[in-house]
Design a protein around this motif. Structure first.
Motif, PDB file in Angstrom:
ATOM      1  N   ASP A 136       0.657  -1.172   0.095  1.00 17.31           N
ATOM      2  CA  ASP A 136      -0.008   0.023   0.028  1.00 17.31           C
ATOM      3  C   ASP A 136       0.905   1.376   0.098  1.00 17.31           C
ATOM      4  O   ASP A 136       1.746   1.532   0.583  1.00 17.31           O
ATOM      5  CB  ASP A 136      -0.842   0.017   1.309  1.00 17.31           C
ATOM      6  N   SER A 168      -0.381  -3.934   5.920  1.00 18.39           N
ATOM      7  CA  SER A 168      -1.207  -4.271   6.979  1.00 18.39           C
ATOM      8  C   SER A 168      -2.762  -4.848   6.420  1.00 18.39           C
ATOM      9  O   SER A 168      -2.744  -4.861   5.284  1.00 18.39           O
ATOM     10  CB  SER A 168      -1.443  -2.973   7.794  1.00 18.39           C
ATOM     11  N   LYS A 170      -5.625  -3.493   6.505  1.00 13.58           N
ATOM     12  CA  LYS A 170      -6.305  -2.456   6.084  1.00 13.58           C
ATOM     13  C   LYS A 170      -5.232  -1.174   5.497  1.00 13.58           C
ATOM     14  O   LYS A 170      -4.536  -0.944   6.424  1.00 13.58           O
ATOM     15  CB  LYS A 170      -7.282  -1.935   7.032  1.00 13.58           C
ATOM     16  N   SER A 171      -5.324  -0.741   4.439  1.00 11.57           N
ATOM     17  CA  SER A 171      -4.423   0.152   4.216  1.00 11.57           C
ATOM     18  C   SER A 171      -4.786   1.612   4.763  1.00 11.57           C
ATOM     19  O   SER A 171      -5.886   1.932   5.012  1.00 11.57           O
ATOM     20  CB  SER A 171      -4.595   0.670   2.692  1.00 11.57           C
ATOM     21  N   ASP A 175      -9.040   5.002   4.306  1.00 13.80           N
ATOM     22  CA  ASP A 175     -10.068   5.690   4.810  1.00 13.80           C
ATOM     23  C   ASP A 175      -9.531   6.739   5.938  1.00 13.80           C
ATOM     24  O   ASP A 175      -9.805   6.616   7.135  1.00 13.80           O
ATOM     25  CB  ASP A 175     -10.850   4.630   5.816  1.00 13.80           C
TER      26      ASP A 175
END
Length: 178
Positions: A136, A168, A170-171, A175
């Motif tokens: 990411d 990770s 979730k980037s 968000d």
């Protein structure tokens, strides 16, 4: 030897960061003039970058600077790419800088547009490579502005952009809150 997922992820980030520097170097440039450089920062230099971003927040009050400092801190590494202000010598044929010639642009202390165009192409190559390796990333003016003040690429660079890298669940760059 056993490598934990965290160790393997950090090794992947550093390997891809090095490849991104190569992609930045080999990206096409106007008239073949190579005035772009890149580096990778981690550890103390990365923390200093985040602190400088927070200082800029205190100075300018732009909330994204503080938010992006958190993104830099949570990254495994940051790739910095910058461009020197070098006119390409297209003179009257061009004029995209708003001046009649490259000499007039340089005399006024303005920037040749091709440097930022070249940097944009190089950044696109770099983040495409990161995405292809499931790393990411996010191109950040804020990190580049702080790196410019810290002189990470040298005083002759007129524009720097930062690309924090993360692996990770979730980037951390998607968000983000405003």
């Amino acid at each position: 030897m056993l490598y934990t997922s965290k160790q393997a992820e950090q090794a992947a980030i550093l390997s891809v960061a090095q490849e991104m520097c190569a992609a930045i170097r080999t990206a096409p440039k106007a008239k073949g003039v190579d005035c772009i450089d890149a580096c990778v920062i981690t550890g103390q230099e990365q923390e200093a970058l985040a602190r400088k971003m927070e200082e800029l927040f205190n100075q300018y009050g732009a909330d994204f600077l503080r938010r992006d400092a958190g993104c830099v801190r949570s990254s495994g590494a940051v790739v910095l790419a910058g461009v020197k202000n070098t006119c390409r010598g297209l003179n009257e044929l061009c004029g995209y800088c708003g001046f009649d010639s490259c000499a007039a642009c340089a005399e006024a202390g303005r920037k040749c547009v091709y440097g930022t165009i070249d940097l944009g192409i190089a950044l696109g190559s770099a983040v495409a490579l990161a995405a292809a390796h499931s790393i990411d990333s996010r191109i950040m003016f804020s990190a580049g502005r702080a790196a410019l003040e810290l002189g990470y690429l040298g005083q002759e660079y007129s524009c720097i952009m930062g690309i924090p890298l993360s692996v990770s669940g979730k980037s951390p760059f998607f968000d983000r809150t405003r």
